[in-house]
Design an enzyme around this catalytic site. Structure first.
Site, short mmCIF file in Angstrom:
data_model
loop_
_atom_site.label_atom_id
_atom_site.label_comp_id
_atom_site.label_asym_id
_atom_site.label_seq_id
_atom_site.Cartn_x
_atom_site.Cartn_y
_atom_site.Cartn_z
N PRO A 93 0.82 -1.22 0.00
CA PRO A 93 0.00 0.00 0.00
C PRO A 93 0.85 1.27 0.00
CG PRO A 93 -0.65 -1.47 1.81
CD PRO A 93 0.59 -2.04 1.20
N GLU A 120 2.65 -7.83 9.14
CA GLU A 120 2.60 -6.37 9.17
C GLU A 120 3.55 -5.74 8.17
OE1 GLU A 120 0.14 -4.76 11.00
OE2 GLU A 120 -0.35 -6.90 11.03
N ARG A 158 -2.70 -9.90 -20.04
CA ARG A 158 -3.69 -9.69 -21.10
C ARG A 158 -3.20 -8.71 -22.17
NH1 ARG A 158 -7.48 -6.13 -20.93
NH2 ARG A 158 -9.17 -7.62 -21.28
N ASP A 173 -10.47 -1.16 -24.71
CA ASP A 173 -10.78 -1.17 -23.29
C ASP A 173 -10.76 0.22 -22.68
OD1 ASP A 173 -11.14 -3.87 -22.89
OD2 ASP A 173 -9.05 -4.25 -22.33
N1 ADE Z 1 -0.68 -5.39 0.13
C1 ADE Z 1 -1.67 -5.14 1.00
N2 ADE Z 1 -2.48 -4.19 0.55
C2 ADE Z 1 -2.00 -3.81 -0.68
C3 ADE Z 1 -2.40 -2.86 -1.67
N3 ADE Z 1 -3.46 -2.07 -1.50
N4 ADE Z 1 -1.66 -2.75 -2.79
C4 ADE Z 1 -0.57 -3.52 -2.95
N5 ADE Z 1 -0.15 -4.42 -2.06
C5 ADE Z 1 -0.85 -4.58 -0.94
#
Ligand code: ADE
Length: 245
Positions: A93, A120, A158, A173
């Site tokens: 994230p 974590e 793809r 697309d």
């Molecule tokens: N691992 C956990 N959440 C994630 C996300 N939103 N994007 C990429 N990897 C992740």
């Protein structure tokens, strides 16, 4: 053929990608090769420990540097032995947001090492020494990186030449021209009291093309004005949008 190395504590999850649909067919057609490595194989202790408590305290566990580093290093070496220059990506994230443009750039890489993490997080020193780039699939947190790795791989695979049945269907697309996809219709001509737009039955290819482009523009303006703002309009696009105002 694209060589993909995935490092994951749950390699079985990747059958979702390899056993179904377009990504499965692309593998049968040898458009890519996927090698899965479980960092647990690189543990030395009897319990095959892959995580430990964080220095400094706090909740959650952290993936140990040593098994992960060994798994990544071996994966890189396999690609290098084939003459490829591996790119190591951690799905997190914290990463840059994945976009269509990023997918199109990555599909040119001949060797990818993708790290799916759990718990974590990952000992920072693995990221500092072995990871080239972090990518996020959106501003929310999943329980692990496996689904994000599969999201990235599906989007890349793809786009590989020969992956899609109809050569053009990736061309039309959403996002390809910076716009959302236009509405699609098939038989019957009337459903739930709604008719297929007349122009699509006309056989007039140029009118159909213009209608579709106009629908794409209107949809994008209504649902994702940020996409429209990010690119200049062609003369035709400005005319097609203007027409509706
Ligand atoms: N691992 C956990 N959440 C994630 C996300 N939103 N994007 C990429 N990897 C992740």
């Amino acid at each position: 053929m694209m060589q993909i190395e995935v490092i994951s504590l749950f390699p079985e999850m990747f059958s979702a990608l390899t056993e179904h649909g377009i990504t499965s067919r692309a593998r049968q057609r040898s458009l890519y090769q996927l090698t899965l490595t479980n960092p647990r194989q690189y543990t030395q202790d009897v319990h095959h420990t892959v995580d430990d408590r964080p220095y400094g305290g706090g909740p959650g566990m952290v993936m140990l540097a040593e098994p992960l580093a060994a798994a990544i290093t071996d994966a890189k070496a396999r690609l290098q032995a084939k003459g490829l220059v591996p790119r190591v990506i951690h799905l997190s994230p914290r990463g840059q947001a994945l976009t269509h443009a990023k997918v199109m750039a990555l599909k040119e890489c001949s060797g990818l090492v993708l790290l799916a993490s759990r718990y974590e997080g990952v000992d920072q020193r693995v990221l500092d020494t072995l990871v080239d780039e972090e990518l996020s699939i959106g501003d929310y947190v999943l329980s692990g990186g496996e689904l994000p790795v599969m999201v990235l791989l599906d989007a890349i695979i793809r786009q590989l030449p020969g992956a899609l049945g109809d050569a053009d269907s990736a061309q039309e697309d959403s996002f390809v021209n910076g716009l959302l996809d236009y509405p699609h219709y098939t038989r019957p001509e009337e459903f739930a009291g709604l008719k297929v737009p007349e122009v699509l039955l006309s056989g007039h290819h140029e009118k159909i093309r213009q209608w579709r482009l106009q629908q794409s523009l209107l949809l994008t303006r209504a649902k994702r004005p940020d996409l429209l703002a990010a690119r200049p309009l062609t003369k035709e696009e400005a005319r097609l949008l203007g027409k509706q105002e």
